[in-house]
Enzyme design. Structure first.
Site, PDB file in Angstrom:
ATOM      1  N   GLY A 215       0.813  -1.207   0.000  1.00 60.26           N
ATOM      2  CA  GLY A 215       0.000   0.000   0.000  1.00 60.26           C
ATOM      3  C   GLY A 215       0.846   1.256   0.000  1.00 60.26           C
ATOM      4  O   GLY A 215       1.905   1.322  -0.633  1.00 60.26           O
ATOM      5  N   SER A 216       0.398   2.242   0.736  1.00 56.49           N
ATOM      6  CA  SER A 216       1.039   3.557   0.680  1.00 56.49           C
ATOM      7  C   SER A 216       2.437   3.595   1.280  1.00 56.49           C
ATOM      8  O   SER A 216       3.172   4.559   1.054  1.00 56.49           O
ATOM      9  CB  SER A 216       0.151   4.598   1.369  1.00 56.49           C
ATOM     10  OG  SER A 216      -1.028   4.809   0.625  1.00 56.49           O
TER      11      SER A 216
END
Length: 485
Positions: A215-216
């Site tokens: 993810g981020s």
């Protein structure tokens, strides 16, 4: 009469030759077959006739041996077994060995020839060597903070020392007690069947053997690639990023959780994790440079061992521009172990240099004499030092002003990046909460610890799952434990 004696002597000589030939056949030709026969227990009996060497954390053994008084005399024991299972693995009379128990089995069991006082000593005496000890790099306080921080949640923690690559913590939950598998009794068989049938896979080492979409948190890698490539030069200049962002060659519109991402500066986009900005940055950098940066951090490495093997973290190099945009925000085929993401944070903390992670500090003979030491570990440049300085500034901003406030430690400089990774068909799976970070105490000359935490949130908590909410407090506890040491 003499003729009969000669015939009897010749017959006896033939019998003697036949016995010698048969003995040679058994001892030499058929020896491997007999040695490998499951009915031959001599090897197992000899293997367990003496205590096994110990695995040490902070100078104290976390393993032991128990005299059962049976043919397979000594059985393995574990102190705080579930907490240290992702490090020790198990040593079972019935099911073999895993993790450190496997990687260092020769030394721990005494079978390694290096333990002999003289060459060929054991061949002459017939006596086994006492098992040696393995001293780990693990920080006991950090390991406890990681294990207790995860609690009943599924997830993992990896912590490393940025300047050396020493692994300070490896936690994975749910866990299990390796001692339940040590013997060869019916109880060990029941434990084996129960653990293997558990859908939560308590014997899976999620810190090093499972990969997740990062993810981020992968935006740290994308930022490094963009700064190194010169796609971004000013952290505070607008990035000319639309919101929503239409992925190249498609009609798919990428959006953000919050407002304010249109044309956001890299600083603001990093602090508030704007998907649109980083997907476009990845596309602008291009697959060649994105892949080169990811691989410099350790992605796509099949050979990482610590000393047991680590699952391969992946960044897909055969993607189109739309897929590259998703890969650059830690989605699509991008996958990482928690240890890999701790290495990413460590590279930022260490001025752009990645140190190979390792778990064994040194090995010892039974009397304490040194056998081998880890020594200095090789490093490679993941990004320019100037890029690392800018990323440290950005990660510090996430904790001081952005989504990572729960990782702040009074009196210390902390940098971090949150992530909430979607997965499953149509993002139907429960998201993973991520946090990667590093910390430097007020009296330290350099960061002392880098941490990665992933929490597999439950479906009931789906709306509340976030890296800052679930993972950052665990990372903070681990960092505090290291800084206090």
């Amino acid at each position: 009469m003499t003729r009969h004696i000669r015939r009897a002597a010749a017959f006896c000589a033939l019998l003697l030759v036949a016995l010698l030939v048969n003995a040679a056949r058994v001892q030499i030709v058929q020896a491997p077959q007999y040695d490998g026969n499951p009915a031959n227990r001599r090897h197992d009996i000899a293997r367990y006739q003496q205590p096994r060497g110990d695995i040490l954390v902070g100078g104290e053994p976390v393993t032991g041996s128990r005299d059962t008084g049976e043919h397979l005399r000594y059985e393995r024991t574990y102190a705080n077994g579930p907490m240290y299972a992702p490090i020790t693995g198990f040593a079972s009379q019935a099911y073999g060995t895993t993790l450190l128990e496997h990687a260092e089995d020769g030394l721990l069991s005494g079978a390694d020839p290096v333990l002999a006082p003289l060459p060929l000593w054991n061949d002459v005496t017939g006596a086994p060597n006492p098992g040696g000890d393995v001293v780990t790099t693990i920080d006991g306080a950090a390991q406890r903070a990681a294990f207790e921080g995860l609690g009943r949640r599924k997830g993992a923690v990896a912590a490393v020392e940025p300047s050396t690559g020493r692994i300070l913590a490896l936690a994975s939950t749910p866990s299990y007690d390796p001692q339940s598998l040590s013997g060869n009794s019916a109880a060990a068989t029941r434990s084996w069947n129960r653990l293997n049938g558990d859908p939560d896979k308590p014997m899976l080492n999620r810190a090093v053997r499972r990969t997740y979409p990062p993810g981020s948190t992968f935006k740290v890698v994308t930022t490094a690639a963009a700064l190194d490539a010169g796609v971004v030069r000013d952290l505070d200049a607008p990035t000319r990023s639309p919101d929503p962002y239409t992925l190249p060659g498609t009609r798919t519109r990428l959006t953000n959780e919050g407002e304010g991402c249109r044309d956001a500066s890299l600083r603001d986009a990093f602090e508030w994790s704007c998907n649109t900005v980083f997907a476009k940055l990845g596309v602008d950098v291009g697959v060649t440079d994105m892949a080169a940066t990811a691989e410099a951090f350790g992605f796509n490495d099949d050979e990482l061992r610590v000393p047991f093997s680590v699952a391969r973290s992946t960044f897909d190099t055969s993607v189109d521009r739309a897929q590259l945009g998703l890969s650059s925000i830690g989605q699509y085929n991008t996958r990482a172990t928690p240890l890999q993401m701790a290495m990413v944070a460590a590279a930022v903390a260490n001025g752009g240099q990645v140190r190979s992670p390792y778990l064994v500090e040194r090995t010892l003979r039974a009397g304490g004499a040194l056998v081998a030491t880890a020594g200095s570990r090789p490093s490679r440049e993941a990004m320019r030092p100037s890029t690392a300085r800018l990323l440290k500034e950005l990660m510090t901003g996430v904790v001081e002003h952005g989504t990572g406030a729960n990782a702040a430690i009074p009196g210390a400089v902390v940098g971090g990046k949150t992530g909430t990774a979607q997965h499953g068909v149509g993002n139907s799976g429960t998201p993973y909460a991520w946090f990667v970070s590093w910390a430097q105490g007020e009296r330290d000359l350099e960061p002392k610890v880098a941490v990665a935490v992933v929490v597999e949130g439950s479906a009931a908590d789906r709306e509340r799952i976030s890296g800052g909410g679930l993972a950052a407090p665990i990372a903070r506890a681990v960092m505090e434990a290291v800084l206090a040491g």
